[in-house]
Enzyme design. Structure first.
Site, PDB file in Angstrom:
ATOM      1  N   ASP A   1       0.733  -1.325  -0.101  1.00  8.32           N
ATOM      2  CA  ASP A   1      -0.014  -0.079   0.001  1.00  8.32           C
ATOM      3  C   ASP A   1       0.875   1.371  -0.057  1.00  8.32           C
ATOM      4  O   ASP A   1       1.933   1.214   0.492  1.00  8.32           O
ATOM      5  CB  ASP A   1      -0.890   0.036   1.456  1.00  8.32           C
ATOM      6  CG  ASP A   1      -1.896   1.156   1.166  1.00  8.32           C
ATOM      7  OD1 ASP A   1      -2.739   0.935   0.416  1.00  8.32           O
ATOM      8  OD2 ASP A   1      -1.786   2.119   2.087  1.00  8.32           O
TER       9      ASP A   1
ATOM     10  N   GLU B   1       1.513  -0.146  -4.763  1.00  7.27           N
ATOM     11  CA  GLU B   1       0.368   0.804  -5.331  1.00  7.27           C
ATOM     12  C   GLU B   1       0.892   2.128  -5.540  1.00  7.27           C
ATOM     13  O   GLU B   1       1.352   2.835  -4.644  1.00  7.27           O
ATOM     14  CB  GLU B   1      -0.837   0.718  -4.377  1.00  7.27           C
ATOM     15  CG  GLU B   1      -1.787   1.562  -4.734  1.00  7.27           C
ATOM     16  CD  GLU B   1      -2.759   2.161  -3.384  1.00  7.27           C
ATOM     17  OE1 GLU B   1      -3.692   2.307  -3.231  1.00  7.27           O
ATOM     18  OE2 GLU B   1      -1.990   2.371  -2.315  1.00  7.27           O
TER      19      GLU B   1
END
Length: 305
Positions: free
Chosen positions: A118, A142
């Site tokens: 993330d 990400e």
């Protein structure tokens, strides 16, 4: 996330997770875990609630991210906070070491096959290189930016990156704007120019952070066109749960209705479920990942690859 080594009891126990991964492996299914090394959950300054990062010095001093300037100011991007989420200071030697120890432990303890990382741009790349080495498995980072020249930088650290460059083009071509097909060609060429390995980028048409495709564009045929590129285009296909059911939740603010409940709505006879299943079976049967991307023809309204 305040207890990094613990399984969330809402989802089950440690033994449950180990059993799930083992059963998936028996069926030839790889399991990836979504991890966060940028921040922890909101605790309103009560750091003693966070394990193991229970001291203020484990975090950057508070400063808010100004989203309009986030891509022009690397220092702010890597040091400031997402709203109330305490931002971990990876330059602190103990924090740095503990994060690497943690990822190595959970990957090996639970036998995960990969990690989805993330908020990758909000942590320095030199840390990520050490982090993925400690993980020792496939990683996808990400990076929420459609500019290939920016996004590709993070493939210095990660095997793969979420392919926002192609996602945004698919959204414009098959969504409401109905841009011309030449835009797909231009973006593919752009990706090949900047990314060191376009074949492993993660392609998607829906995800948990954005309004679903069918919320913005209500055409099932257009959604199917976008899914065809996701499944057959160069890269690794990512199908967000609920796409096969035609979910159409939006995301007005925060975590919204684009994260609908699947239980009670799972229909293996739905049109989209059968369409995706057929496409995936064809992808596997013809092993398209063994062939290079070839452009056959591009017109205003046709793109043959």
């Amino acid at each position: 996330m305040t207890k990094m080594y613990n399984v969330n009891p809402h989802f089950g126990t440690e033994a449950d997770l180990i059993e799930m991964v083992n059963e998936a492996h028996k069926r030839g299914i790889y399991v990836m875990v979504d991890v966060v090394a940028n921040h922890v959950g909101c605790v309103n300054g009560q750091y003693h609630k966070v394990h193991p990062f229970d001291r203020a010095e484990h975090y950057h001093p508070y400063c808010p991210i100004v989203w309009e300037k986030v891509w022009e100011n690397r220092w702010m991007r890597e040091n400031c906070w997402f709203a109330c989420l305490p931002d971990l200071d990876q330059s602190n030697p103990w924090v740095r070491s503990e994060l690497k120890k943690w990822i190595n432990y959970i990957v090996n303890h639970y036998k995960f096959d990969g990690i989805r990382v993330d908020t990758a741009p909000h942590v320095p790349i030199d840390f990520w290189k050490e982090f993925v080495d400690a993980a020792g498995v496939f990683q996808i980072g990400e990076v929420v930016n459609e500019v290939s020249a920016i996004t590709s930088e993070y493939q210095q650290a990660f095997d793969s990156i979420t392919n926002y460059p192609i996602f945004n083009v698919l959204e414009r071509v098959f969504g409401r704007n109905k841009n011309i097909m030449y835009d797909i060609r231009t973006r593919i060429n752009d990706i090949h120019k900047y990314f060191k390995d376009p074949e492993v980028l993660g392609n998607f048409a829906d995800n948990h952070d954005l309004s679903r495709f069918l919320h913005e564009e209500h055409s099932i045929p257009m959604f199917k066109n976008a899914l065809v590129y996701v499944i057959f285009g160069e890269g690794i296909p990512i199908i967000y749960y609920g796409s096969e059911q035609g979910f159409n939740g939006g995301k007005p603010n925060g975590d919204g209705p684009n994260r609908e409940t699947l239980w009670g709505h799972m229909d293996q006879n739905s049109d989209l479920y059968k369409f995706i299943r057929t496409a995936v079976e064809a992808r596997k049967r013809f092993q398209i990942w063994k062939s290079k991307h070839v452009e056959r023809q591009v017109l205003n309204n046709i793109c043959l690859l």
